[in-house]
Design a protein around this motif. Sequence first.
Motif, mmCIF file in Angstrom:
data_model
loop_
_atom_site.group_PDB
_atom_site.id
_atom_site.type_symbol
_atom_site.label_atom_id
_atom_site.label_comp_id
_atom_site.label_asym_id
_atom_site.label_seq_id
_atom_site.Cartn_x
_atom_site.Cartn_y
_atom_site.Cartn_z
ATOM 1 N N THR A 236 0.862 -1.186 0.000
ATOM 2 C CA THR A 236 0.000 0.000 0.000
ATOM 3 C C THR A 236 0.895 1.232 0.000
ATOM 4 O O THR A 236 2.128 1.126 0.120
ATOM 5 C CB THR A 236 -0.897 0.051 1.258
ATOM 6 N N ASP A 237 0.276 2.403 -0.101
ATOM 7 C CA ASP A 237 1.090 3.628 -0.088
ATOM 8 C C ASP A 237 1.591 3.963 1.317
ATOM 9 O O ASP A 237 2.275 4.964 1.524
ATOM 10 C CB ASP A 237 0.330 4.807 -0.710
ATOM 11 N N ASN A 238 1.263 3.115 2.290
ATOM 12 C CA ASN A 238 1.835 3.272 3.632
ATOM 13 C C ASN A 238 3.127 2.473 3.801
ATOM 14 O O ASN A 238 3.808 2.606 4.815
ATOM 15 C CB ASN A 238 0.835 2.820 4.703
ATOM 16 N N ASP A 239 3.433 1.637 2.817
ATOM 17 C CA ASP A 239 4.640 0.827 2.922
ATOM 18 C C ASP A 239 5.876 1.620 2.523
ATOM 19 O O ASP A 239 5.827 2.459 1.616
ATOM 20 C CB ASP A 239 4.527 -0.419 2.038
ATOM 21 N N ILE A 240 6.968 1.318 3.202
ATOM 22 C CA ILE A 240 8.272 1.910 2.884
ATOM 23 C C ILE A 240 9.269 0.757 2.804
ATOM 24 O O ILE A 240 9.420 -0.010 3.758
ATOM 25 C CB ILE A 240 8.717 2.922 3.955
ATOM 26 N N MET A 241 9.942 0.641 1.667
ATOM 27 C CA MET A 241 10.860 -0.463 1.439
ATOM 28 C C MET A 241 12.297 0.035 1.517
ATOM 29 O O MET A 241 12.640 1.056 0.901
ATOM 30 C CB MET A 241 10.588 -1.074 0.067
ATOM 31 N N LEU A 242 13.115 -0.675 2.267
ATOM 32 C CA LEU A 242 14.511 -0.300 2.391
ATOM 33 C C LEU A 242 15.243 -0.557 1.082
ATOM 34 O O LEU A 242 15.121 -1.628 0.496
ATOM 35 C CB LEU A 242 15.176 -1.112 3.509
ATOM 36 N N GLN A 243 16.024 0.425 0.607
ATOM 37 C CA GLN A 243 16.883 0.221 -0.558
ATOM 38 C C GLN A 243 18.300 0.047 -0.026
ATOM 39 O O GLN A 243 19.031 1.001 0.205
ATOM 40 C CB GLN A 243 16.791 1.416 -1.513
ATOM 41 N N TYR A 244 18.675 -1.220 0.137
ATOM 42 C CA TYR A 244 19.933 -1.582 0.781
ATOM 43 C C TYR A 244 20.909 -2.244 -0.180
ATOM 44 O O TYR A 244 22.115 -2.098 -0.064
ATOM 45 C CB TYR A 244 19.611 -2.532 1.943
ATOM 46 N N HIS B 159 12.710 6.106 10.025
ATOM 47 C CA HIS B 159 11.882 6.371 8.845
ATOM 48 C C HIS B 159 10.723 5.385 8.694
ATOM 49 O O HIS B 159 10.054 5.376 7.660
ATOM 50 C CB HIS B 159 12.766 6.365 7.594
ATOM 51 N N ARG B 160 10.515 4.578 9.723
ATOM 52 C CA ARG B 160 9.385 3.654 9.790
ATOM 53 C C ARG B 160 9.308 2.742 8.554
ATOM 54 O O ARG B 160 8.262 2.586 7.927
ATOM 55 C CB ARG B 160 8.065 4.408 9.993
ATOM 56 N N VAL B 161 10.452 2.167 8.210
ATOM 57 C CA VAL B 161 10.527 1.207 7.102
ATOM 58 C C VAL B 161 9.696 -0.021 7.452
ATOM 59 O O VAL B 161 9.738 -0.516 8.586
ATOM 60 C CB VAL B 161 11.994 0.804 6.838
ATOM 61 N N THR B 162 8.916 -0.509 6.495
ATOM 62 C CA THR B 162 8.026 -1.651 6.750
ATOM 63 C C THR B 162 8.512 -2.941 6.103
ATOM 64 O O THR B 162 8.108 -4.035 6.517
ATOM 65 C CB THR B 162 6.604 -1.361 6.240
ATOM 66 N N ILE B 163 9.374 -2.841 5.061
ATOM 67 C CA ILE B 163 9.792 -4.031 4.317
ATOM 68 C C ILE B 163 11.301 -4.000 4.094
ATOM 69 O O ILE B 163 11.853 -2.980 3.660
ATOM 70 C CB ILE B 163 9.085 -4.128 2.949
ATOM 71 N N SER C 89 8.159 -1.083 13.222
ATOM 72 C CA SER C 89 7.514 -0.732 11.946
ATOM 73 C C SER C 89 7.623 -1.861 10.920
ATOM 74 O O SER C 89 6.832 -1.940 9.979
ATOM 75 C CB SER C 89 8.150 0.538 11.367
ATOM 76 N N LEU C 90 8.629 -2.751 11.080
ATOM 77 C CA LEU C 90 8.861 -3.801 10.086
ATOM 78 C C LEU C 90 7.749 -4.844 10.129
ATOM 79 O O LEU C 90 7.501 -5.461 11.164
ATOM 80 C CB LEU C 90 10.209 -4.475 10.342
ATOM 81 N N ARG C 91 7.113 -5.057 8.978
ATOM 82 C CA ARG C 91 6.064 -6.075 8.894
ATOM 83 C C ARG C 91 6.472 -7.271 8.048
ATOM 84 O O ARG C 91 5.904 -8.353 8.174
ATOM 85 C CB ARG C 91 4.775 -5.478 8.314
ATOM 86 N N LEU C 92 7.485 -7.073 7.161
ATOM 87 C CA LEU C 92 7.838 -8.104 6.199
ATOM 88 C C LEU C 92 9.349 -8.149 5.977
ATOM 89 O O LEU C 92 9.968 -7.124 5.693
ATOM 90 C CB LEU C 92 7.127 -7.811 4.863
ATOM 91 N N LEU C 93 9.912 -9.348 6.086
ATOM 92 C CA LEU C 93 11.332 -9.572 5.822
ATOM 93 C C LEU C 93 11.447 -10.637 4.739
ATOM 94 O O LEU C 93 10.871 -11.722 4.863
ATOM 95 C CB LEU C 93 12.057 -10.035 7.088
ATOM 96 N N ILE C 94 12.192 -10.323 3.677
ATOM 97 C CA ILE C 94 12.306 -11.215 2.525
ATOM 98 C C ILE C 94 13.770 -11.602 2.361
ATOM 99 O O ILE C 94 14.642 -10.742 2.245
ATOM 100 C CB ILE C 94 11.800 -10.538 1.242
ATOM 101 N N SER C 95 14.032 -12.909 2.340
ATOM 102 C CA SER C 95 15.385 -13.414 2.150
ATOM 103 C C SER C 95 15.525 -13.953 0.735
ATOM 104 O O SER C 95 14.642 -14.659 0.242
ATOM 105 C CB SER C 95 15.676 -14.529 3.162
ATOM 106 N N GLY C 96 16.648 -13.642 0.094
ATOM 107 C CA GLY C 96 16.880 -14.148 -1.257
ATOM 108 C C GLY C 96 18.358 -14.149 -1.577
ATOM 109 O O GLY C 96 19.168 -13.555 -0.872
ATOM 110 N N GLY C 97 18.720 -14.842 -2.652
ATOM 111 C CA GLY C 97 20.095 -14.833 -3.123
ATOM 112 C C GLY C 97 20.953 -15.950 -2.598
ATOM 113 O O GLY C 97 22.050 -16.187 -3.119
#
Length: 491
Positions: free
Chosen positions: A177-185, A228-232, A252-260
């Motif tokens: 949603t537009d309330n989500d903030i995704m970390l660009q790491y 910054h209340r990152v959610t993902i 604030s984190l609601r979702l953690l995604i592992s990959g690679g």
Amino acid sequence: MENTIYALFQQAAAKNKQGAAVIESNRTLTFGELSDFVDKIAGTFPEGLRSVGIVMNHRAEMIAAILAVLKCGARYVPAEPSFPTGRIRYMMKEANVDFILTERECANKLEGFPVRLTDCEICASEPPAEQTAVQEPERPAYVLYTSGTTGRPKGVCVTNRNVCHYVRAFDSEFHLTDNDIMLQYSVCSFDIFVEEVFAGLLNGAAIAIPSEEEKADIHSLMGFVGKHRVTIISGFPYLLAEMNHLPAIPPSLRLLISGGDVLRGVYIDRLLEQAEVYNTYGPSETTVCASYYHCNGGTVLEDGTYPIGLPVRGSRIRILDADGKELPAGQAGEICIYGGGVSMGYIGSHEEENKAFEAQPDGSVMYRSGDLGYFLPDGNIAFLHRKDTQIMIYGKRVEVSEVESRLYQCESVRQAVVRAFTDENGLSYMTAYVVPADPGMKVSAVKSELAENLASFMIPEFFVKMPSIPLNTNGKPDMERLPVVMKAGNF
């Protein structure tokens, strides 16, 4: 249905013009401001653009530059400014870039290439022309360079349609949603970056870009996330493992995604109580991810790793033997991927590697991943290892990844990497690099634990105690920084 990245970006910008799009430590750009910035940069480009290098620091200017290239129907070729000069030059030359977008501080690494600066004052000094957006889904969107078996990096070419397929698959699973903030790491040369930026922005979420100082250690990074209340967060399993050792993660984190890389149960056992955690799988050749597995309520396999799950929306996975015959559940074979994410293949002279892309009778393309796995009874897929991780010791086959998996299950081992070498006679041997969970760890005890499940020839010959496993810029174990234990040949 819109199937170009720029068209989906414009759609998101129109819906939420005043909403945050790019968040940095000291400034925020709205979707409207980012769109205007994209237009300003695109307006300085010549017509007939085909391929553009991006060598920039991570900030709003970089995101705007990438979108500007895509607006013009060209593909971008990203490289971190910290990459070796020779590697950057090889990539840009093979990709035949028209020019490289960069910043003043990076320009000295790019001698011999046409360079354009994207600093704000440069853009402002050139009156932008009106640049019409190119709406052709089959146009290449980017070229990402991966390690090649020939010793030369190979560039995977991915189309706009491929990325739009993944953006929709991501939203179908994670419901942004537009309330989500995704970390660009992630670094720009790995496809987690594609997930962070495009699956974030094009689905209406903001992306938050920490500075290098804020990325320096897990505590400062979590401070940025909390502020910054990152959610993902999407990242390598090693990032999640670091977070797992913290007393708590930002609420604030609601979702953690592992990959690679493989996700082990011990990496996330405490995180499961604090957020939704997913394990994902997918080569760059199939556009970010081909499968998802929801770890909360899931099951860890016997080797301590999580399954890689079910195919993402619009994709299909089959397990095939060497003759292309489909295998039943429980039988190991090659993971083969079909659907909207299968890319155009490799650019340049990579004919042998491009054979992994096989045309199908219906006109579609299948990608042979080179990874081995099998279907579980519930339909999820278990990942085993690469086809090419096998070595011979005393005439017997050994899977290095199996040895590493068993090492991780030893009580006194916190982290481990196993690497194969050859001695003076060309015979293989293994070295284990171990971060102890217990300061009093004894190699004899670890070997005894391994011997419960591994034959004697499968137990690493050398053990090296490490304070931590060094990671490369992509977030994977940096094999070049592991000390080499040399072994004389037996005559």
